[in-house]
Design a protein around this motif. Structure first.
Motif, PDB file in Angstrom:
ATOM      1  N   MET B   1      -1.529   4.632  -3.382  1.00 55.83           N
ATOM      2  CA  MET B   1      -0.827   5.168  -2.209  1.00 55.83           C
ATOM      3  C   MET B   1       0.386   4.305  -1.881  1.00 55.83           C
ATOM      4  SD  MET B   1      -1.932   5.193   1.705  1.00 55.83           S
ATOM      5  CE  MET B   1      -3.388   6.239   1.743  1.00 55.83           C
ATOM      6  N   GLU B   2       1.407   4.964  -1.423  1.00 53.43           N
ATOM      7  CA  GLU B   2       2.616   4.246  -1.046  1.00 53.43           C
ATOM      8  C   GLU B   2       2.384   3.536   0.282  1.00 53.43           C
ATOM      9  OE1 GLU B   2       7.310   5.254  -1.127  1.00 53.43           O
ATOM     10  OE2 GLU B   2       6.028   6.682  -0.114  1.00 53.43           O
ATOM     11  N   THR B   3       2.552   2.264   0.311  1.00 50.14           N
ATOM     12  CA  THR B   3       2.350   1.516   1.553  1.00 50.14           C
ATOM     13  C   THR B   3       3.692   1.115   2.136  1.00 50.14           C
ATOM     14  OG1 THR B   3       2.284  -0.616   0.456  1.00 50.14           O
ATOM     15  CG2 THR B   3       0.211   0.582   0.646  1.00 50.14           C
ATOM     16  N   LEU B   4       3.656   0.577   3.323  1.00 48.76           N
ATOM     17  CA  LEU B   4       4.889   0.204   4.004  1.00 48.76           C
ATOM     18  C   LEU B   4       5.683  -0.814   3.201  1.00 48.76           C
ATOM     19  CD1 LEU B   4       3.797  -0.113   7.732  1.00 48.76           C
ATOM     20  CD2 LEU B   4       4.824   1.820   6.550  1.00 48.76           C
TER      21      LEU B   4
END
Lengths: 163, 163
Positions: B1-4
């Motif tokens: 998942m793309e995180t901050l």
DNA sequence: CACTATTAAGTTGTGCACAACTCAATCGCG
DNA sequence: CGCGATTGAGTTGTGCACAACTTAATAGTG
């Protein structure tokens, strides 16, 4: 699935209370956090929105800013005057069309962008949301706003009478 | 998942532009639709929120209204004066505590509720959302607001400097 | 070309949000 | 009890949102 028709008026008024309040509260909570974060930049939240648009486009007529933020000249004129007084932007009449006023970033305004880069990441971190969730929420809000903007005012005028 | 952490600053500023604007725009779209629907009731959107609270509780001190809507006396005092001038509410000093002012619905204000019952259903219909979606959106907004309200101001003060 | 309609910005007035402040009433502690 | 601290409303000042209006420039039509 529970549809709108199955909910009695009484419950609906309560539900309305909640969604109205939630949106209102979320906006003001966002405002409050931004107000704090933007204090050092000397910008209000709406002024920050205008600067975001200008950082992206560099130079725009008042009308162009208004279209992108859905704000009219009554809101933008005094706001832009304050941004000009703060030294962030310049306003000058367009030579091609004397009706139009072009708003352009000053060196100061351009430099402010560097300081602003750190702001949104902190805010996003404060929300505790992942990028995907932020994007999802944004899409829902946009869809909601688009629906509401498309509402024919005449369809609402009779609300009060229940006609 | 793309995180901050995987998103560069530049993209973040753009993302921020979008979520800020979306929330701002959704609120104003809601405001606009309500403004139209409430025109016949002679209420503004914030006045409607106050009336919703009063219809639920019948009688509340100014402080109680403020707590429920997260508004301070600076906003409520003039708003309540206008509701009183319109004949929808009465304000009187509490006998037990002379500092407190109790706001109570008049017969007129109570009657207004009947007219208001039709409003939220129309608005909800205009959003094109099912009840479950409305509830879900509300929960997300509440969670977001709670997160933002809990932010320590000191954590944001240094945003501007990127410290 | 003349004249009307439209367009862009700005102005004015009302109402909301909020910070900073005042004032009076109440509370609480020595 | 006395007196400082706190609390609840209200006021003042700034800024935003928006409706209604004004003014000046441009576009479009006969």
């Amino acid at each position: 699935m529970e549809t709108l028709d199955t909910v009695p008026d009484e419950d609906f008024l309560r539900l309305d209370h909640q969604i109205c309040f939630s949106l209102h509260a979320a906006t003001r909570a966002f405002n409050g956090v931004y107000r704090e974060a933007l204090k050092e930049l000397g910008l209000t939240y709406p002024q920050y929105l205008v600067m975001l648009v200008l950082w992206e486009h560099g130079e725009l007529p008042v009308k162009g800013i208004g279209e992108r933020l859905r704000l009219d000249s009554g809101t933008l004129s005094p706001l832009l005057k304050r941004l000009e007084a703060a030294g962030h932007v310049e306003r000058r009449r367009s030579p091609e069309d004397e009706r139009s006023v072009t708003v352009r970033l000053t060196a100061d305004g351009t430099a402010l962008r560097e300081k602003a880069l750190a702001v949104p990441r902190r805010i996003a971190a404060a929300t505790g949301l992942e990028v995907a969730e932020i994007v999802d929420l944004r899409e829902r809000l946009d869809a909601l706003a688009a629906r509401l903007d498309a509402v024919d005012p005449d369809d609402l005028g009779s609300c009060a009478t229940g006609a």
